[in-house]
Motif scaffolding. Structure first.
Motif, mmCIF file in Angstrom:
data_model
loop_
_atom_site.group_PDB
_atom_site.id
_atom_site.type_symbol
_atom_site.label_atom_id
_atom_site.label_comp_id
_atom_site.label_asym_id
_atom_site.label_seq_id
_atom_site.Cartn_x
_atom_site.Cartn_y
_atom_site.Cartn_z
ATOM 1 N N ASN A 408 -91.040 49.701 -4.495
ATOM 2 C CA ASN A 408 -92.102 50.419 -5.215
ATOM 3 C C ASN A 408 -92.686 51.613 -4.454
ATOM 4 O O ASN A 408 -93.752 52.119 -4.797
ATOM 5 C CB ASN A 408 -93.240 49.455 -5.606
ATOM 6 C CG ASN A 408 -92.734 48.278 -6.406
ATOM 7 O OD1 ASN A 408 -91.959 48.453 -7.341
ATOM 8 N ND2 ASN A 408 -93.133 47.067 -6.028
ATOM 9 N N LYS A 409 -91.979 52.056 -3.429
ATOM 10 C CA LYS A 409 -92.437 53.188 -2.605
ATOM 11 C C LYS A 409 -91.822 54.491 -3.136
ATOM 12 O O LYS A 409 -90.734 54.491 -3.716
ATOM 13 C CB LYS A 409 -91.996 52.936 -1.166
ATOM 14 C CG LYS A 409 -92.575 53.860 -0.103
ATOM 15 C CD LYS A 409 -92.077 53.376 1.262
ATOM 16 C CE LYS A 409 -92.682 54.127 2.421
ATOM 17 N NZ LYS A 409 -92.188 53.611 3.718
ATOM 18 N N ARG A 410 -92.513 55.606 -2.904
ATOM 19 C CA ARG A 410 -91.994 56.919 -3.288
ATOM 20 C C ARG A 410 -91.402 57.595 -2.061
ATOM 21 O O ARG A 410 -92.060 57.668 -1.017
ATOM 22 C CB ARG A 410 -93.117 57.779 -3.885
ATOM 23 C CG ARG A 410 -93.661 57.166 -5.166
ATOM 24 C CD ARG A 410 -94.891 57.867 -5.713
ATOM 25 N NE ARG A 410 -95.496 57.014 -6.732
ATOM 26 C CZ ARG A 410 -95.763 57.394 -7.987
ATOM 27 N NH1 ARG A 410 -95.531 58.628 -8.364
ATOM 28 N NH2 ARG A 410 -96.288 56.541 -8.848
ATOM 29 N N PRO A 411 -90.152 58.092 -2.162
ATOM 30 C CA PRO A 411 -89.536 58.722 -0.992
ATOM 31 C C PRO A 411 -90.195 60.054 -0.655
ATOM 32 O O PRO A 411 -90.708 60.749 -1.537
ATOM 33 C CB PRO A 411 -88.083 58.915 -1.420
ATOM 34 C CG PRO A 411 -88.121 58.967 -2.913
ATOM 35 C CD PRO A 411 -89.265 58.087 -3.328
ATOM 36 N N LEU A 412 -90.167 60.393 0.607
ATOM 37 C CA LEU A 412 -90.703 61.665 1.080
ATOM 38 C C LEU A 412 -89.914 62.815 0.458
ATOM 39 O O LEU A 412 -88.714 62.716 0.233
ATOM 40 C CB LEU A 412 -90.592 61.724 2.605
ATOM 41 C CG LEU A 412 -91.264 62.902 3.325
ATOM 42 C CD1 LEU A 412 -92.739 62.962 3.014
ATOM 43 C CD2 LEU A 412 -91.036 62.783 4.824
ATOM 44 N N SER A 413 -90.597 63.898 0.177
ATOM 45 C CA SER A 413 -89.970 65.061 -0.460
ATOM 46 C C SER A 413 -90.359 66.331 0.284
ATOM 47 O O SER A 413 -91.346 66.367 1.004
ATOM 48 C CB SER A 413 -90.450 65.160 -1.917
ATOM 49 O OG SER A 413 -90.046 66.373 -2.497
ATOM 50 N N SER A 414 -89.557 67.378 0.070
ATOM 51 C CA SER A 414 -89.907 68.705 0.593
ATOM 52 C C SER A 414 -90.434 69.618 -0.510
ATOM 53 O O SER A 414 -90.779 70.775 -0.242
ATOM 54 C CB SER A 414 -88.678 69.358 1.236
ATOM 55 O OG SER A 414 -88.243 68.625 2.352
ATOM 56 N N MET A 415 -90.488 69.130 -1.739
ATOM 57 C CA MET A 415 -90.906 69.989 -2.859
ATOM 58 C C MET A 415 -92.317 70.522 -2.632
ATOM 59 O O MET A 415 -93.209 69.772 -2.270
ATOM 60 C CB MET A 415 -90.816 69.224 -4.176
ATOM 61 C CG MET A 415 -89.377 68.940 -4.597
ATOM 62 S SD MET A 415 -89.238 68.153 -6.220
ATOM 63 C CE MET A 415 -89.707 66.461 -5.824
ATOM 64 N N SER A 416 -92.486 71.819 -2.852
ATOM 65 C CA SER A 416 -93.718 72.491 -2.435
ATOM 66 C C SER A 416 -94.266 73.440 -3.497
ATOM 67 O O SER A 416 -94.462 74.634 -3.234
ATOM 68 C CB SER A 416 -93.463 73.295 -1.156
ATOM 69 O OG SER A 416 -92.803 72.536 -0.175
ATOM 70 N N PRO A 417 -94.549 72.959 -4.718
ATOM 71 C CA PRO A 417 -95.200 73.862 -5.671
ATOM 72 C C PRO A 417 -96.519 74.332 -5.081
ATOM 73 O O PRO A 417 -97.310 73.520 -4.602
ATOM 74 C CB PRO A 417 -95.399 72.991 -6.916
ATOM 75 C CG PRO A 417 -95.384 71.583 -6.412
ATOM 76 C CD PRO A 417 -94.455 71.586 -5.229
ATOM 77 N N THR A 418 -96.758 75.646 -5.100
ATOM 78 C CA THR A 418 -97.887 76.210 -4.356
ATOM 79 C C THR A 418 -98.630 77.233 -5.206
ATOM 80 O O THR A 418 -98.012 78.067 -5.874
ATOM 81 C CB THR A 418 -97.381 76.871 -3.056
ATOM 82 O OG1 THR A 418 -96.771 75.859 -2.239
ATOM 83 C CG2 THR A 418 -98.512 77.507 -2.273
#
Length: 530
Positions: A408-418
């Motif tokens: 039930n964990k969310r993986p780390l991401s690099s997505m960077s909407p800014t």
């Protein structure tokens, strides 16, 4: 104005704005349209992040609809009896699929901040899926590159292949099953995706191939509203995505370091400037490997990592004349605290609402698996976990315990909407696909506009660099002068000429109107305004 990676999706968003919809309405419509016309990255079988500046309330909101690990997931699920990583298990198998979040995320955005009915916003995507559209040379290249993992599955072959080969440029891609799934979502809302007919078909696909996603996993998925990461850079407020994205934290961290230097005087892409950027990037990415993960499972020291005081300590490690080998760089000592295939789009309306959205299947066409009978291509986002400490993922990124696989964990991401504000009002919306390169691509867009005073087209066209600590390589796009490269080598930089990095979709809000630009690194992108 709408900027996206596919002209047909951009047009869909623009029509919504013309009909009186706000930026959130248009973003939802674009999100569903990209699931049809950008099948290698756009999705309803994946997940992502949306950043919203709500003009009415003045609030800034981060929506997290990142995929989740199934409840049966476990830390060593991708390791064999000898403790070695099982090849392709976290990328091209049913075990690679995380519980999808896009449908929940777009619906949450619409219910809280939109103004139009879901059925109306999803209609253009249904039409594009049902009637089909002509495959561009760029999409044909993506299909050809993914031939092996798409061709492995009958349901995927039925959509993306003609006989024994992938569809080619000029041929028409029709997606009848996807049109039906989208129609069901339009009529019944997200419940049909998470509990109804679509959920049943996704779970059946998993059960038939030893996948882990259960009916309970689908039913229990929730999109989450979070507080954006915020920082200040030369008088501008920088807002970006908080964990489980690492993007916002490290963009602010790197800008904090760069503010200690005369970046404008150094000149864009000078040897001095690129050396500084490379050293700053290394210091941020080594911290990423240690401290970043799902904040619902471990305490992520956002405040400490984004502190200007911490940045001042870090820059003391930078040698202006000599590159520091990655092997000598360790995660920074923080003050005590309690414990590639992606796409971006930006939308701005006449009311002052701005939306920056990045969502993903992870690799090209994700896992390559279409859930039979749905037309929905499933993600391979589980590879974004640290499947074994010290072992790099598909993007070469290394992680530790904070990003270990867990139910039930969310993986780390690099997505960077800014989104960047000036005097409290929107100034810039940007973001990019590109796996580990997303963070550095977005950083360079911000620097090019603020430090080097470029317009958004020039800022997008300028050659980019990337360093992620490990491997110890300074990646340069073509276009950076040989003389500059030679100086960087003399400083000890290990230079690699890399393929194009990032595909930004950017809107700048000015007093006299909007300026937008779709990065030509993807020739199918388009920005439209009215």
């Amino acid at each position: 104005m709408v900027a996206s990676e596919q002209a047909l999706a951009t047009q869909v968003g623009l029509e919504v704005l013309k009909r009186g919809g706000n930026a959130i309405d248009a973003s939802v419509a674009v999100g569903f349209a990209l699931a049809v016309v950008l099948p290698n990255a756009g999705n309803i079988g994946g997940g992502g992040f949306m950043l919203i500046h709500d003009a009415k309330s003045g609030k800034d909101i981060a929506l997290d609809f990142r995929e989740m690990a199934p409840s049966a997931a476990s830390r060593d699920m991708y390791l064999d009896a000898a403790g070695k990583v099982i090849p392709r298990s976290s990328t091209f198998s049913h075990l690679a699929v995380g519980v999808p979040g896009t449908v929940a995320g777009l619906d949450l955005a619409l219910k809280k901040y939109g103004s139009m009915p879901l059925k109306e916003l999803i209609a253009p995507a249904i039409k594009l899926a049902e009637q089909g559209f002509e495959i561009s040379p760029h999409l044909a290249d993506m299909l050809a590159a993914s031939r092996e993992h798409l061709g492995k599955w009958p349901a995927s072959r039925a959509i993306f292949f003609k006989g024994e080969r992938p569809l080619q440029a000029g041929e028409v891609l029709v997606q009848k099953d996807l049109a039906r799934s989208l129609r069901l979502i339009g009529e019944q809302g997200p419940k049909v995706f998470y509990e109804g007919e679509i959920a049943k078909k996704i779970v059946a696909e998993m059960t038939a191939h030893q996948g882990l996603i259960s009916s309970a996993d689908m039913k229990n998925y929730r999109a989450i509203e979070r507080q954006p990461v915020s920082g200040n850079y030369r008088g501008y407020q920088v807002l970006s995505m908080p964990p489980p994205s690492s993007g916002g934290v490290h963009i602010v961290q790197m800008l904090n370091m760069l503010e200690n230097y005369p970046v404008k005087q150094q000149g864009v892409n000078s040897a001095q400037n690129l050396h500084l950027m490379s050293e700053v990037m290394k210091l941020a990415y080594v911290d990423r490997s240690e401290y970043l993960g799902d904040p619902d499972f471990s305490k992520v020291p956002v405040k400490e990592l984004t502190s200007p005081a911490y940045a001042k300590e870090l820059v003391k490690k930078i040698n202006a004349e000599q590159a520091t080998p990655s092997s000598q760089i360790k995660p920074g000592k923080l003050a005590a605290y309690e414990s590639d295939q992606t796409t971006h789009y930006s939308v701005a309306d006449q009311h002052g609402n701005v939306v920056a959205t990045t969502y993903t299947l992870n690799l090209l066409f994700g896992s390559g698996i279409v859930a039979a009978g749905t037309g929905i291509t499933l993600n391979n986002e589980m590879d974004d976990f640290s499947i074994k400490a010290g072992v790099p993922n598909a993007f070469g990124l290394i992680g530790g315990a904070a990003n270990a696989v867990e139910a039930n964990k969310r993986p780390l991401s690099s997505m960077s909407p800014t989104i960047i504000l000036k005097d409290g009002k929107p100034f810039l919306a940007t973001g990019s696909p590109g796996g580990s390169r997303i963070i550095t691509t977005t950083l360079q867009m911000i620097m090019n506009v603020i430090d080097h005073e470029m317009n958004v087209a020039d800022a997008s066209l300028t050659p980019r660099i990337h360093h992620q600590w490990e491997p110890d390589q300074l990646r340069l796009e073509k276009g950076i002068s040989i003389d500059t490269q030679n100086i960087l080598r003399q400083k000890g930089q290990n230079i690699v000429i890399a393929r194009p990095m990032g595909r930004t979709q950017t809107i700048q809000i000015k007093a006299d109107g909007f300026e937008g630009y779709s990065d030509p690194r993807n020739p199918d992108g388009k920005t439209l305004g009215y």
